[in-house]
Write a protein that holds these residues in place. Structure first.
Motif, PDB file in Angstrom:
ATOM      1  N   TRP A  50       0.824  -1.209   0.000  1.00 11.67           N
ATOM      2  CA  TRP A  50       0.000   0.000   0.000  1.00 11.67           C
ATOM      3  C   TRP A  50       0.862   1.265   0.000  1.00 11.67           C
ATOM      4  N   LEU A  51       1.893   1.273   0.845  1.00  6.47           N
ATOM      5  CA  LEU A  51       2.767   2.442   0.918  1.00  6.47           C
ATOM      6  C   LEU A  51       3.517   2.657  -0.390  1.00  6.47           C
ATOM      7  N   ALA A  52       3.977   1.557  -1.004  1.00  7.67           N
ATOM      8  CA  ALA A  52       4.679   1.682  -2.286  1.00  7.67           C
ATOM      9  C   ALA A  52       3.733   2.166  -3.380  1.00  7.67           C
ATOM     10  N   SER A  53       2.480   1.722  -3.325  1.00  8.44           N
ATOM     11  CA  SER A  53       1.493   2.160  -4.309  1.00  8.44           C
ATOM     12  C   SER A  53       1.234   3.662  -4.176  1.00  8.44           C
ATOM     13  N   ALA A  54       1.130   4.123  -2.911  1.00  8.81           N
ATOM     14  CA  ALA A  54       0.935   5.559  -2.686  1.00  8.81           C
ATOM     15  C   ALA A  54       2.174   6.340  -3.107  1.00  8.81           C
ATOM     16  N   TRP A  55       3.343   5.774  -2.838  1.00  7.72           N
ATOM     17  CA  TRP A  55       4.614   6.427  -3.181  1.00  7.72           C
ATOM     18  C   TRP A  55       4.755   6.581  -4.697  1.00  7.72           C
ATOM     19  N   SER A  56       4.354   5.544  -5.433  1.00  3.90           N
ATOM     20  CA  SER A  56       4.498   5.561  -6.892  1.00  3.90           C
ATOM     21  C   SER A  56       3.234   6.047  -7.598  1.00  3.90           C
ATOM     22  N   ASP A  57       2.213   6.342  -6.813  1.00  2.63           N
ATOM     23  CA  ASP A  57       0.941   6.841  -7.341  1.00  2.63           C
ATOM     24  C   ASP A  57       0.322   5.869  -8.350  1.00  2.63           C
ATOM     25  N   SER A  58       0.346   4.575  -7.979  1.00  2.00           N
ATOM     26  CA  SER A  58      -0.279   3.561  -8.845  1.00  2.00           C
ATOM     27  C   SER A  58      -0.727   2.385  -7.990  1.00  2.00           C
ATOM     28  N   PHE A  59      -1.870   1.811  -8.339  1.00  2.00           N
ATOM     29  CA  PHE A  59      -2.366   0.646  -7.614  1.00  2.00           C
ATOM     30  C   PHE A  59      -3.001  -0.327  -8.592  1.00  2.00           C
ATOM     31  N   SER A  60      -2.559  -1.592  -8.517  1.00  2.00           N
ATOM     32  CA  SER A  60      -3.108  -2.644  -9.370  1.00  2.00           C
ATOM     33  C   SER A  60      -3.693  -3.737  -8.487  1.00  2.00           C
ATOM     34  N   PHE A  61      -4.994  -3.967  -8.608  1.00  2.00           N
ATOM     35  CA  PHE A  61      -5.631  -4.991  -7.783  1.00  2.00           C
ATOM     36  C   PHE A  61      -5.126  -6.380  -8.153  1.00  2.00           C
ATOM     37  N   LEU A  62      -4.895  -6.609  -9.447  1.00  2.00           N
ATOM     38  CA  LEU A  62      -4.376  -7.909  -9.876  1.00  2.00           C
ATOM     39  C   LEU A  62      -2.998  -8.156  -9.292  1.00  2.00           C
ATOM     40  N   LEU A  63      -2.131  -7.143  -9.325  1.00  2.00           N
ATOM     41  CA  LEU A  63      -0.793  -7.268  -8.746  1.00  2.00           C
ATOM     42  C   LEU A  63      -0.886  -7.493  -7.243  1.00  2.00           C
ATOM     43  N   PHE A  64      -1.846  -6.848  -6.613  1.00  2.00           N
ATOM     44  CA  PHE A  64      -2.070  -7.033  -5.181  1.00  2.00           C
ATOM     45  C   PHE A  64      -2.398  -8.495  -4.866  1.00  2.00           C
ATOM     46  N   LEU A  65      -3.312  -9.087  -5.653  1.00  2.04           N
ATOM     47  CA  LEU A  65      -3.679 -10.492  -5.443  1.00  2.04           C
ATOM     48  C   LEU A  65      -2.486 -11.414  -5.671  1.00  2.04           C
ATOM     49  N   VAL A  66      -1.737 -11.162  -6.724  1.00  2.47           N
ATOM     50  CA  VAL A  66      -0.554 -11.974  -7.028  1.00  2.47           C
ATOM     51  C   VAL A  66       0.448 -11.920  -5.876  1.00  2.47           C
ATOM     52  N   THR A  67       0.661 -10.719  -5.340  1.00  2.00           N
ATOM     53  CA  THR A  67       1.618 -10.545  -4.245  1.00  2.00           C
ATOM     54  C   THR A  67       1.166 -11.270  -2.990  1.00  2.00           C
ATOM     55  N   VAL A  68      -0.101 -11.143  -2.671  1.00  2.09           N
ATOM     56  CA  VAL A  68      -0.642 -11.795  -1.473  1.00  2.09           C
ATOM     57  C   VAL A  68      -0.587 -13.315  -1.608  1.00  2.09           C
ATOM     58  N   ILE A  69      -1.021 -13.834  -2.751  1.00  3.31           N
ATOM     59  CA  ILE A  69      -1.042 -15.290  -2.947  1.00  3.31           C
ATOM     60  C   ILE A  69       0.378 -15.857  -2.988  1.00  3.31           C
ATOM     61  N   GLY A  70       1.250 -15.240  -3.782  1.00  2.00           N
ATOM     62  CA  GLY A  70       2.626 -15.727  -3.884  1.00  2.00           C
ATOM     63  C   GLY A  70       3.352 -15.685  -2.553  1.00  2.00           C
ATOM     64  N   SER A  71       3.226 -14.580  -1.837  1.00  2.00           N
ATOM     65  CA  SER A  71       3.885 -14.445  -0.532  1.00  2.00           C
ATOM     66  C   SER A  71       3.333 -15.448   0.471  1.00  2.00           C
ATOM     67  N   SER A  72       2.020 -15.650   0.455  1.00  2.00           N
ATOM     68  CA  SER A  72       1.399 -16.598   1.381  1.00  2.00           C
ATOM     69  C   SER A  72       1.917 -18.014   1.160  1.00  2.00           C
ATOM     70  N   LEU A  73       2.079 -18.386  -0.102  1.00  2.00           N
ATOM     71  CA  LEU A  73       2.585 -19.731  -0.417  1.00  2.00           C
ATOM     72  C   LEU A  73       4.033 -19.893   0.045  1.00  2.00           C
ATOM     73  N   VAL A  74       4.859 -18.879  -0.161  1.00  2.00           N
ATOM     74  CA  VAL A  74       6.255 -18.946   0.276  1.00  2.00           C
ATOM     75  C   VAL A  74       6.326 -19.054   1.801  1.00  2.00           C
ATOM     76  N   MET A  75       5.551 -18.222   2.494  1.00  2.00           N
ATOM     77  CA  MET A  75       5.566 -18.258   3.957  1.00  2.00           C
ATOM     78  C   MET A  75       4.989 -19.568   4.483  1.00  2.00           C
ATOM     79  N   GLY A  76       3.901 -20.034   3.870  1.00  2.00           N
ATOM     80  CA  GLY A  76       3.307 -21.295   4.297  1.00  2.00           C
ATOM     81  C   GLY A  76       4.257 -22.459   4.094  1.00  2.00           C
ATOM     82  N   GLY A  77       4.928 -22.488   2.952  1.00  2.00           N
ATOM     83  CA  GLY A  77       5.902 -23.548   2.697  1.00  2.00           C
ATOM     84  C   GLY A  77       7.065 -23.510   3.675  1.00  2.00           C
TER      85      GLY A  77
END
Length: 309
Positions: A50-77
């Protein structure tokens, strides 16, 4: 008497064998990933994103989902592999002896493959859906947590809490890197803030679970150096968190409301750390420190996002 003891032992063995033979359910596959830890880390991933999106003045919901899902899998593993490596010591602690791998319900070989598979899937999703830097940071976090912290330092030195904090500080900068593809000043401040926050947080938990850790053979600071030294370390690391938490304002990532909130909550945490030297009930104080640290982090993450510039 001997007959009674033998009967009790055989009954216990039969119960454990029956439990180990139970089929795995979907809940078991989730439980072994330590969903509580994954969810708590998602808070700081979302904050970094969220902070990076505000910093760069851009927000992508698809990128948000990808980041959450990918990070969750890495942490879960990573958590699966943590359970895999700790399975022998988990049997020695009351609160962990029923874990699915330690109890034998999930085979160690399958757990190893499952954990590695989740990390591979998560890294691939981050690399393809976000960028290579986010994927690399995820891998670094997993390596430090699984290999350096779990397999090595937790069994050999009380410095494991400090080293382990490196992996725990990765989530917010994964979120940041997913947006910008770089690690600007704000990202490094987030990393330093979460790194410092973890140490008093987990040292308070180590006091609460000190007997379990002693029985299992973990080299935690309260076990090796005692409660007084642990209190000193908690005070020092808590004092270090406060100025770093304020740096986000000085570099223009957040506004004045965050600055005031961080200062007030930080001083409250510091006062509680000082109170530990006068506490008659150490366990009660440690529980207060642990709970306050959760309120502190959650509160600041929420305010960061509300007051992002």
């Amino acid at each position: 008497m001997e007959t009674s003891v033998s009967y009790e032992r055989s009954t216990t063995d039969e119960t454990e064998n029956n439990r180990a033979s139970l089929p795995l359910t979907w809940r078991d596959y989730i439980e072994v990933t330590k969903p509580g830890i994954v969810k708590s880390n998602l808070i700081v991933i979302v904050t970094g994103f969220w902070l990076a999106s505000a910093w760069s003045d851009s927000f992508s919901f698809l990128l948000f989902l990808v980041t959450v899902i990918g990070s969750s899998l890495v942490m879960g593993g990573s958590c699966v592999l943590n359970n895999y490596l700790d399975r022998d010591l988990d049997l020695k602690m009351e609160r962990t002896k029923e874990r699915i791998i330690a109890s034998g319900r999930m085979s160690a070989r399958f757990a190893l493959m499952y954990g590695m598979g989740l990390i591979l899937a998560g890294t691939t999703i981050l690399g393809v859906g976000a960028n290579a830097l986010a994927a690399l940071l995820g891998l670094i976090g997993a390596f430090v947590y699984v290999v350096v912290y779990t397999a090595w330092m937790k069994r050999t030195t009380h410095l494991n809490t400090v080293v382990g904090a490196v992996s725990g500080a990765m989530p917010p900068i994964i979120g940041w890197a997913a947006v910008t593809g770089n690690l600007e000043q704000g990202a490094w401040i987030l990393f330093a803030f979460l790194f410092l926050w973890q140490i008093p947080h987990f040292l308070a938990l180590a006091i609460l679970k000190s007997e379990d850790y002693r029985n299992a053979g973990y080299q935690m600071l309260p076990v090796v150096k005692g409660f007084l030294e642990t209190k000193r370390q908690i005070l020092l690391w808590t004092a270090a968190v406060i100025p770093v938490s304020l740096f986000l304002y000085t570099v223009g990532v957040v506004g004045k409301f965050y600055f005031v909130t961080a200062a007030v909550l930080g001083l409250g945490w510091l006062a509680l750390a000082v109170a530990g030297f006068f506490a008659k009930d150490v366990m009660k104080w440690a529980r207060q420190m642990f709970l306050y640290s959760l309120v502190y982090l959650t509160g600041l993450c929420v305010v960061m996002m509300l007051n992002a510039l």
